[in-house]
Design a protein around this motif. Sequence first.
Motif, mmCIF file in Angstrom:
data_model
loop_
_atom_site.group_PDB
_atom_site.id
_atom_site.type_symbol
_atom_site.label_atom_id
_atom_site.label_comp_id
_atom_site.label_asym_id
_atom_site.label_seq_id
_atom_site.Cartn_x
_atom_site.Cartn_y
_atom_site.Cartn_z
ATOM 1 N N MET A 1 0.850 -1.193 0.000
ATOM 2 C CA MET A 1 0.000 0.000 0.000
ATOM 3 C C MET A 1 0.880 1.236 0.000
ATOM 4 S SD MET A 1 -3.092 0.884 2.643
ATOM 5 C CE MET A 1 -3.742 -0.771 2.514
ATOM 6 N N ASN A 2 0.630 2.147 -0.923
ATOM 7 C CA ASN A 2 1.446 3.357 -1.054
ATOM 8 C C ASN A 2 0.591 4.562 -0.653
ATOM 9 O OD1 ASN A 2 2.866 5.619 -2.022
ATOM 10 N ND2 ASN A 2 3.941 4.358 -3.516
ATOM 11 N N THR A 3 0.669 4.916 0.617
ATOM 12 C CA THR A 3 -0.162 6.001 1.133
ATOM 13 C C THR A 3 0.223 7.340 0.525
ATOM 14 O OG1 THR A 3 -0.534 4.795 3.186
ATOM 15 C CG2 THR A 3 -0.913 7.157 3.244
ATOM 16 N N ALA A 4 1.511 7.568 0.302
ATOM 17 C CA ALA A 4 1.938 8.845 -0.284
ATOM 18 C C ALA A 4 1.346 9.022 -1.676
ATOM 19 C CB ALA A 4 3.461 8.922 -0.322
ATOM 20 N N ARG A 5 1.433 7.989 -2.501
ATOM 21 C CA ARG A 5 0.871 8.096 -3.854
ATOM 22 C C ARG A 5 -0.648 8.255 -3.795
ATOM 23 N NH1 ARG A 5 2.662 4.191 -8.631
ATOM 24 N NH2 ARG A 5 4.409 5.624 -8.524
ATOM 25 N N GLU A 33 5.219 9.328 3.434
ATOM 26 C CA GLU A 33 6.408 8.553 3.066
ATOM 27 C C GLU A 33 7.021 7.855 4.274
ATOM 28 O OE1 GLU A 33 8.280 10.602 -0.926
ATOM 29 O OE2 GLU A 33 9.092 11.232 1.011
ATOM 30 N N ILE A 34 7.059 8.540 5.415
ATOM 31 C CA ILE A 34 7.593 7.889 6.623
ATOM 32 C C ILE A 34 6.803 6.624 6.912
ATOM 33 C CG2 ILE A 34 7.868 8.070 9.130
ATOM 34 C CD1 ILE A 34 8.387 11.054 8.756
ATOM 35 N N LEU A 35 5.478 6.726 6.878
ATOM 36 C CA LEU A 35 4.633 5.572 7.200
ATOM 37 C C LEU A 35 4.799 4.462 6.167
ATOM 38 C CD1 LEU A 35 1.488 7.524 8.398
ATOM 39 C CD2 LEU A 35 3.263 6.447 9.800
ATOM 40 N N ASP A 36 4.936 4.838 4.893
ATOM 41 C CA ASP A 36 5.180 3.828 3.853
ATOM 42 C C ASP A 36 6.516 3.132 4.071
ATOM 43 O OD1 ASP A 36 2.773 4.286 2.525
ATOM 44 O OD2 ASP A 36 3.642 5.745 1.134
ATOM 45 N N LEU A 37 7.534 3.897 4.470
ATOM 46 C CA LEU A 37 8.869 3.320 4.681
ATOM 47 C C LEU A 37 8.933 2.476 5.947
ATOM 48 C CD1 LEU A 37 11.109 6.290 3.501
ATOM 49 C CD2 LEU A 37 10.591 4.164 2.275
ATOM 50 N N VAL A 38 8.127 2.821 6.955
ATOM 51 C CA VAL A 38 8.016 1.954 8.140
ATOM 52 C C VAL A 38 7.425 0.619 7.716
ATOM 53 C CG1 VAL A 38 6.760 1.606 10.304
ATOM 54 C CG2 VAL A 38 7.894 3.785 9.882
ATOM 55 N N GLN A 55 18.085 -1.133 3.405
ATOM 56 C CA GLN A 55 17.884 -0.245 2.269
ATOM 57 C C GLN A 55 17.430 -1.036 1.039
ATOM 58 O OE1 GLN A 55 21.009 2.568 1.782
ATOM 59 N NE2 GLN A 55 19.966 3.711 0.192
ATOM 60 N N ALA A 56 16.475 -1.939 1.237
ATOM 61 C CA ALA A 56 15.945 -2.724 0.122
ATOM 62 C C ALA A 56 15.045 -1.831 -0.734
ATOM 63 C CB ALA A 56 15.148 -3.903 0.664
ATOM 64 N N PRO A 57 15.078 -2.007 -2.049
ATOM 65 C CA PRO A 57 14.229 -1.189 -2.920
ATOM 66 C C PRO A 57 12.749 -1.433 -2.627
ATOM 67 C CG PRO A 57 15.782 -2.526 -4.207
ATOM 68 C CD PRO A 57 15.903 -2.941 -2.789
ATOM 69 N N THR A 58 11.965 -0.382 -2.698
ATOM 70 C CA THR A 58 10.524 -0.494 -2.436
ATOM 71 C C THR A 58 9.735 -0.748 -3.713
ATOM 72 O OG1 THR A 58 10.148 1.869 -2.748
ATOM 73 C CG2 THR A 58 10.717 1.133 -0.514
ATOM 74 N N GLY A 59 10.364 -0.500 -4.860
ATOM 75 C CA GLY A 59 9.646 -0.630 -6.121
ATOM 76 C C GLY A 59 8.985 0.671 -6.547
ATOM 77 N N ALA A 66 13.398 8.656 -1.196
ATOM 78 C CA ALA A 66 13.258 9.035 0.220
ATOM 79 C C ALA A 66 14.157 8.177 1.103
ATOM 80 C CB ALA A 66 11.800 8.896 0.651
ATOM 81 N N THR A 67 14.227 6.883 0.807
ATOM 82 C CA THR A 67 15.092 5.987 1.583
ATOM 83 C C THR A 67 16.543 6.437 1.483
ATOM 84 O OG1 THR A 67 13.600 4.130 1.160
ATOM 85 C CG2 THR A 67 15.798 3.583 1.905
ATOM 86 N N GLY A 68 16.973 6.801 0.285
ATOM 87 C CA GLY A 68 18.338 7.264 0.083
ATOM 88 C C GLY A 68 18.630 8.592 0.764
ATOM 89 N N ALA A 69 17.570 9.351 1.070
ATOM 90 C CA ALA A 69 17.746 10.675 1.693
ATOM 91 C C ALA A 69 17.746 10.619 3.220
ATOM 92 C CB ALA A 69 16.634 11.614 1.223
ATOM 93 N N LEU A 70 17.533 9.432 3.793
ATOM 94 C CA LEU A 70 17.505 9.333 5.253
ATOM 95 C C LEU A 70 18.869 9.655 5.858
ATOM 96 C CD1 LEU A 70 15.463 6.001 5.619
ATOM 97 C CD2 LEU A 70 14.648 8.304 6.131
ATOM 98 N N VAL A 71 18.851 10.362 6.979
ATOM 99 C CA VAL A 71 20.083 10.655 7.715
ATOM 100 C C VAL A 71 20.526 9.364 8.401
ATOM 101 C CG1 VAL A 71 21.066 11.949 9.644
ATOM 102 C CG2 VAL A 71 19.500 13.075 8.052
ATOM 103 N N ARG A 72 21.753 8.947 8.160
ATOM 104 C CA ARG A 72 22.216 7.643 8.639
ATOM 105 C C ARG A 72 23.222 7.743 9.783
ATOM 106 N NH1 ARG A 72 20.122 3.745 5.748
ATOM 107 N NH2 ARG A 72 19.087 4.368 3.831
#
Length: 199
Positions: A1-5, A33-38, A55-59, A66-72
């Motif tokens: 489920m893609n809530t952001a889209r 996006e946060i909720l989708d990534l959770v 950091q698995a691709p979400t498709g 957004a995943t790539g932009a997370l502060v690590r």
Amino acid sequence: MNTARDLAIVALDAAPDRPVEQGDLSLALAGAEILDLVEAKALVLDGDRIRPSAQAPTGDRLLDEATGALVRQEPYESVEEWLWRRGRGLASAYVDDLERVGLTTRTRSGRLPVKSWRTELVDSAARRQATQRLAEGEPVLTALAAAAGLREEPGEQAVDDDHVTTVLAAVGDSVMELEAVRQRRQIEDAAFDNVWRGY
């Protein structure tokens, strides 16, 4: 489920009848996006801190971005910091992405001599799913739509997940802060106009 889209689709669907502030929508999309990534297990919420996970691709191109932009690095970023940083221009990015994947089309609007382009949703399974989620009062999408100004109320169904509640509260606070900034600018602009006119 893609809530952001789904939220971007719902916003475009409502646009002719209920124009939405792009800043409010961008903040709500960043929260979605946060909720989708959770859900995708790409991050974990530790209180109000966003801790990256696998950091698995979400498709989805924008969620992968957004995943790539997370502060690590510790102390990591707070949800509110993420909303402001990631949200900048995010509504436009989603509109462009919907067009890229064929969920919208551009049509000419207006009369001669001035013509402009208007983005419209096409009939698609994604559009039907998003509108159905909203119509059924799915609590997360409904709350985000309300925060973005697409609905009057967040809905009747309660959210019983602490992480979701944290994100929704941060989105609500950020939208209110943005509105306060808008009002302050209007007051300053009006005062400047009065000084300019000699009042």
